[in-house]
Design an enzyme around this catalytic site. Sequence first.
Site, PDB file in Angstrom:
ATOM      1  N   ASP A   1      -5.842   2.387  -0.188  1.00 41.66           N
ATOM      2  CA  ASP A   1      -5.339   1.664   0.982  1.00 41.66           C
ATOM      3  C   ASP A   1      -6.105   2.035   2.252  1.00 41.66           C
ATOM      4  OD1 ASP A   1      -4.287   4.205   0.932  1.00 41.66           O
ATOM      5  OD2 ASP A   1      -2.190   3.593   1.029  1.00 41.66           O
TER       6      ASP A   1
ATOM      7  N   HIS B   1      -2.350   7.114   4.017  1.00 45.54           N
ATOM      8  CA  HIS B   1      -1.096   7.783   4.381  1.00 45.54           C
ATOM      9  C   HIS B   1      -1.207   9.288   4.136  1.00 45.54           C
ATOM     10  CE1 HIS B   1       0.105   3.584   3.396  1.00 45.54           C
ATOM     11  NE2 HIS B   1       0.821   3.742   4.496  1.00 45.54           N
TER      12      HIS B   1
ATOM     13  N   HIS C   1       3.865  11.067  -2.111  1.00 40.49           N
ATOM     14  CA  HIS C   1       4.978  11.163  -1.156  1.00 40.49           C
ATOM     15  C   HIS C   1       6.258  11.748  -1.754  1.00 40.49           C
ATOM     16  CE1 HIS C   1       2.718   9.062   1.853  1.00 40.49           C
ATOM     17  NE2 HIS C   1       2.654   7.941   1.160  1.00 40.49           N
TER      18      HIS C   1
ATOM     19  N   HIS D   1       7.254  -3.307 -13.030  1.00 37.06           N
ATOM     20  CA  HIS D   1       7.299  -4.199 -11.863  1.00 37.06           C
ATOM     21  C   HIS D   1       8.350  -3.714 -10.873  1.00 37.06           C
ATOM     22  CE1 HIS D   1       6.901  -7.819  -9.585  1.00 37.06           C
ATOM     23  NE2 HIS D   1       8.057  -8.339  -9.956  1.00 37.06           N
TER      24      HIS D   1
ATOM     25  N   ASP E   1      -6.178   8.869   0.866  1.00 36.83           N
ATOM     26  CA  ASP E   1      -5.254   7.747   1.063  1.00 36.83           C
ATOM     27  C   ASP E   1      -5.069   7.550   2.571  1.00 36.83           C
ATOM     28  OD1 ASP E   1      -2.414   6.543   1.250  1.00 36.83           O
ATOM     29  OD2 ASP E   1      -2.626   6.669  -0.925  1.00 36.83           O
TER      30      ASP E   1
ATOM     31  N   LYS F   1       2.101  -2.625  -6.823  1.00 31.73           N
ATOM     32  CA  LYS F   1       1.984  -3.428  -8.041  1.00 31.73           C
ATOM     33  C   LYS F   1       1.252  -2.633  -9.128  1.00 31.73           C
ATOM     34  CE  LYS F   1       1.954  -7.690  -5.368  1.00 31.73           C
ATOM     35  NZ  LYS F   1       3.366  -7.993  -5.588  1.00 31.73           N
TER      36      LYS F   1
END
Length: 428
Positions: free
Chosen positions: A259, A172, A135, A17, A170, A25
């Site tokens: 995403d 990003h 990243h 978490h 993605d 998450k």
Amino acid sequence: MAKTVAYFYDPDVGNFHYGTGHPMKPHRLSLTHSLVLHYGLYKKMIVFKPYQASQHDMCRFHSEDYIDFLQRVSPNNMQGFTKSLNAFNVGDDCPVFPGLFEFCSRYTGASLQGATLLNNKNCDIAINWAGGLHHAKKFEASGFCYVNDIVIGILELLKYHPRVLYIDIDIHHGDGVQEAFYLTDRVMTVSFHKYGNYFFPGTGDMYEVGAESGRYYCLNVPLRDGIDDQSYRHLFQPVIKQVIDFYQPTCIVLQCGADSLGCDRLGCFNLSIRGHGECVQYVKSFNIPLLVLGGGGYTVRNVARCWTYETSLLVDETISEELPYSEYFEYFAPDFTLHPDVSTRIENQNSRQYLDQIRQTVFESLKMLNHAPSVQIHDVPSDILNYERTDEPDPEERGGEDNYSRPEASNEFYDGDHDNDKESDVEI
């Protein structure tokens, strides 16, 4: 001929978490696996509880100082690491949380093991939805990513494969992977992502093409808000076909960040789950050994739907539109379907003219490539998984192999539009 598909899942990985209010998450992995189980997709795959990556494995890409810091820092002692926290970019986006190093070890080990199985021809496709953390940099964390499992997996693939193609869908930019292989022609990176308006990470311009031996082996496809299935397909399929024709990769790594779906909590694209899956299906159709990884995705229930659907495509299994009953069933209310409407009112700012212009620029760049660069013959090092583990504590001290097991944090279940991890959107 049916493909052999290896699937990696660690039963504890979904219990980590990042902290209250954080959009990343890991629990989405538990939801995904539950659907994979209840649809019966596991019967079509070889299921592995993955290897856990060691410090030695991680230091194949990352600096020893950085990995040593990740192993030692904890919420209880972080006050003594103020200088290191700043130096390694660990803080708000990339918080220190209980079991941080172990979380990294679990998702990285699965990508590494997948690469090893592909190298040894033990499978045609390897799936690790916990991986894809694109990243992370050599010396620092970035964008919710601490250890770059993709780079470590690709380094393993390069022992056997002269050319590896990396594709990133993605929302990003896959900056960490691009940076790692910017100077080489052994890896070609292709990233489709939102670019502009200070959108994270701010890199991925069309004119970032690689340097030195890697010049023109880095391809960026910058997109604007609201891109839909049709517009994405108009770019994705011809670009990938041209890249594969020119580069002739012997292995592909596909990062499937969810995403880029419509309705994502941090995203601004308008892809449907089918449209996202179409990219996976298209890459699979080339019949080249394939490592499939997760990535971003912050509307948890849709991430689980998307990766479950893509698992079904990878094993050539048609699954029901109606979700099977599971312990997380209520989470998929109100429709309980695999393909809910995830479209938004965001206008598609990617005009046909803009897409054609990008396509043209990309094709011009591809003409600069040497067709399928060759590699000198060299001795193949032993598989990474056979290395003697010298950096592990004694099992007695650790409390056994599976010492770190946490209960699910209840606030992992919150992901509504106005979610701040104080109130659940779903009755569980």
